[in-house]
Design a protein around this motif. Structure first.
Motif, mmCIF file in Angstrom:
data_model
loop_
_atom_site.group_PDB
_atom_site.id
_atom_site.type_symbol
_atom_site.label_atom_id
_atom_site.label_comp_id
_atom_site.label_asym_id
_atom_site.label_seq_id
_atom_site.Cartn_x
_atom_site.Cartn_y
_atom_site.Cartn_z
ATOM 1 N N LEU A 103 0.830 -1.211 0.000
ATOM 2 C CA LEU A 103 0.000 0.000 0.000
ATOM 3 C C LEU A 103 0.863 1.260 0.000
ATOM 4 C CD1 LEU A 103 -2.777 -1.084 2.531
ATOM 5 C CD2 LEU A 103 -3.030 -0.785 0.052
ATOM 6 N N ALA A 104 1.940 1.233 0.777
ATOM 7 C CA ALA A 104 2.839 2.382 0.828
ATOM 8 C C ALA A 104 3.509 2.618 -0.528
ATOM 9 C CB ALA A 104 3.902 2.180 1.915
ATOM 10 N N GLY A 105 3.918 1.535 -1.184
ATOM 11 C CA GLY A 105 4.513 1.658 -2.517
ATOM 12 C C GLY A 105 3.520 2.220 -3.525
ATOM 13 N N ALA A 106 2.273 1.757 -3.446
ATOM 14 C CA ALA A 106 1.224 2.273 -4.340
ATOM 15 C C ALA A 106 0.981 3.756 -4.083
ATOM 16 C CB ALA A 106 -0.071 1.484 -4.153
ATOM 17 N N LEU A 107 0.999 4.157 -2.832
ATOM 18 C CA LEU A 107 0.853 5.581 -2.503
ATOM 19 C C LEU A 107 2.012 6.375 -3.099
ATOM 20 C CD1 LEU A 107 -0.565 7.916 -1.058
ATOM 21 C CD2 LEU A 107 0.745 7.287 1.010
ATOM 22 N N GLY A 108 3.209 5.821 -3.025
ATOM 23 C CA GLY A 108 4.370 6.486 -3.619
ATOM 24 C C GLY A 108 4.224 6.675 -5.117
ATOM 25 N N VAL A 109 3.715 5.653 -5.800
ATOM 26 C CA VAL A 109 3.486 5.752 -7.246
ATOM 27 C C VAL A 109 2.446 6.826 -7.535
ATOM 28 C CG1 VAL A 109 2.547 4.527 -9.257
ATOM 29 C CG2 VAL A 109 4.182 3.390 -7.752
ATOM 30 N N TRP A 110 1.362 6.834 -6.767
ATOM 31 C CA TRP A 110 0.323 7.848 -6.969
ATOM 32 C C TRP A 110 0.880 9.253 -6.756
ATOM 33 C CZ3 TRP A 110 -1.764 11.468 -3.602
ATOM 34 C CH2 TRP A 110 -2.842 12.187 -4.126
ATOM 35 N N ILE A 111 1.699 9.427 -5.741
ATOM 36 C CA ILE A 111 2.282 10.746 -5.458
ATOM 37 C C ILE A 111 3.101 11.232 -6.646
ATOM 38 C CG2 ILE A 111 4.004 11.955 -4.044
ATOM 39 C CD1 ILE A 111 2.928 10.329 -1.642
ATOM 40 N N THR A 112 3.838 10.338 -7.285
ATOM 41 C CA THR A 112 4.673 10.754 -8.420
ATOM 42 C C THR A 112 3.834 11.234 -9.597
ATOM 43 O OG1 THR A 112 4.836 8.511 -9.316
ATOM 44 C CG2 THR A 112 6.584 9.222 -7.813
ATOM 45 N N THR A 113 2.592 10.755 -9.694
ATOM 46 C CA THR A 113 1.731 11.203 -10.789
ATOM 47 C C THR A 113 0.944 12.459 -10.426
ATOM 48 O OG1 THR A 113 -0.132 9.808 -10.116
ATOM 49 C CG2 THR A 113 1.465 8.856 -11.670
ATOM 50 N N ALA A 114 0.785 12.738 -9.136
ATOM 51 C CA ALA A 114 -0.059 13.849 -8.693
ATOM 52 C C ALA A 114 0.712 15.115 -8.350
ATOM 53 C CB ALA A 114 -0.884 13.412 -7.480
ATOM 54 N N VAL A 115 2.023 15.017 -8.205
ATOM 55 C CA VAL A 115 2.835 16.156 -7.759
ATOM 56 C C VAL A 115 3.855 16.496 -8.836
ATOM 57 C CG1 VAL A 115 4.391 16.968 -5.940
ATOM 58 C CG2 VAL A 115 2.518 15.436 -5.349
ATOM 59 N N SER A 116 4.068 17.792 -9.070
ATOM 60 C CA SER A 116 5.038 18.214 -10.091
ATOM 61 C C SER A 116 6.448 17.774 -9.693
ATOM 62 C CB SER A 116 5.004 19.732 -10.257
ATOM 63 O OG SER A 116 5.603 20.359 -9.134
ATOM 64 N N PRO A 117 7.324 17.548 -10.676
ATOM 65 C CA PRO A 117 8.683 17.080 -10.376
ATOM 66 C C PRO A 117 9.464 18.008 -9.437
ATOM 67 C CG PRO A 117 8.216 16.788 -12.699
ATOM 68 C CD PRO A 117 7.060 17.555 -12.124
ATOM 69 N N GLY A 118 9.323 19.311 -9.604
ATOM 70 C CA GLY A 118 10.036 20.244 -8.730
ATOM 71 C C GLY A 118 9.556 20.156 -7.293
ATOM 72 N N ALA A 119 8.245 20.162 -7.114
ATOM 73 C CA ALA A 119 7.679 20.045 -5.766
ATOM 74 C C ALA A 119 7.988 18.678 -5.171
ATOM 75 C CB ALA A 119 6.171 20.282 -5.809
ATOM 76 N N LEU A 120 7.969 17.660 -6.025
ATOM 77 C CA LEU A 120 8.253 16.314 -5.578
ATOM 78 C C LEU A 120 9.685 16.204 -5.048
ATOM 79 C CD1 LEU A 120 7.081 13.485 -5.343
ATOM 80 C CD2 LEU A 120 7.865 13.046 -7.660
#
Length: 192
Positions: A51-68
């Protein structure tokens, strides 16, 4: 391959002295049945870190690279600070163990104890950083097993011999270095 190795090492160190390792000591002392305890740890960790890994994947799609980059770098530094704080087991985690049998008690208590725990947060951060969330989850699960399986077999005898302050400082240094590298734009794969 680096994602697997870094995830395994970081979580193995972070887990030493963590509340889930203390829970492994407690369950081993109470039930004295290592096989269902270890299997419960494995399944609970795979579910939780998956679940944590899936959340990490979702975060990479929802947040801009600079903010990420900033969020990830600061998350690693936050993890470094958090590593310096000793953990204690919550009594309610231990009480659940009496209701579900050895495997079920381990599965439920480990899954719940890992929610929002250092190693779960580390899994999210590592999954965000590396483009290989499956390898991160495998690595963090291996790290948990590396730290917790010996706890199941040797219990409190091992806990009293490990220099916890040194382990916490080493874990903190690893996460601080990862944070600094991310913030300063160092590619962890190439070192450039």
């Amino acid at each position: 391959m680096e994602s697997l190795l870094v995830s395994t090492g970081a979580v193995a160190l972070a887990e030493i002295g963590d509340k889930t390792q203390l829970l492994a000591f407690l369950l081993a002392a109470r039930f004295k049945k290592p096989a269902p305890i270890i299997l419960g740890i494995l399944v609970a960790t795979l579910l939780n870190h998956g679940l944590a890994g899936a959340l990490g994947v979702w975060i990479t799609t929802a947040v801009s690279p600079g903010a990420l980059r900033w969020a990830l770098g600061l998350s690693f530094i936050g993890m470094a600070i958090w590593m310096l704080v000793p953990d204690a087991i919550d009594e309610k985690d231990a009480r659940i163990a009496g209701r579900f049998g050895v495997f079920g008690a381990t599965l439920v208590t480990f899954f719940l104890a890992e929610m929002g725990d250092k190693t779960q947060v580390a899994t999210v951060a590592l999954a965000v950083h590396y483009a290989a969330p499956v390898m991160v989850v495998i690595g963090t699960t291996l790290g948990m097993l590396i730290a917790d399986v010996p706890a199941v077999f040797v219990g409190d005898r091992l806990a009293t011999r490990i220099p916890m302050r040194m382990v916490r400082m080493t874990s903190a240094a690893i996460f601080a270095a990862l944070g600094a590298m991310v913030l300063f734009g160092v590619d962890l794969e190439t070192g450039a």
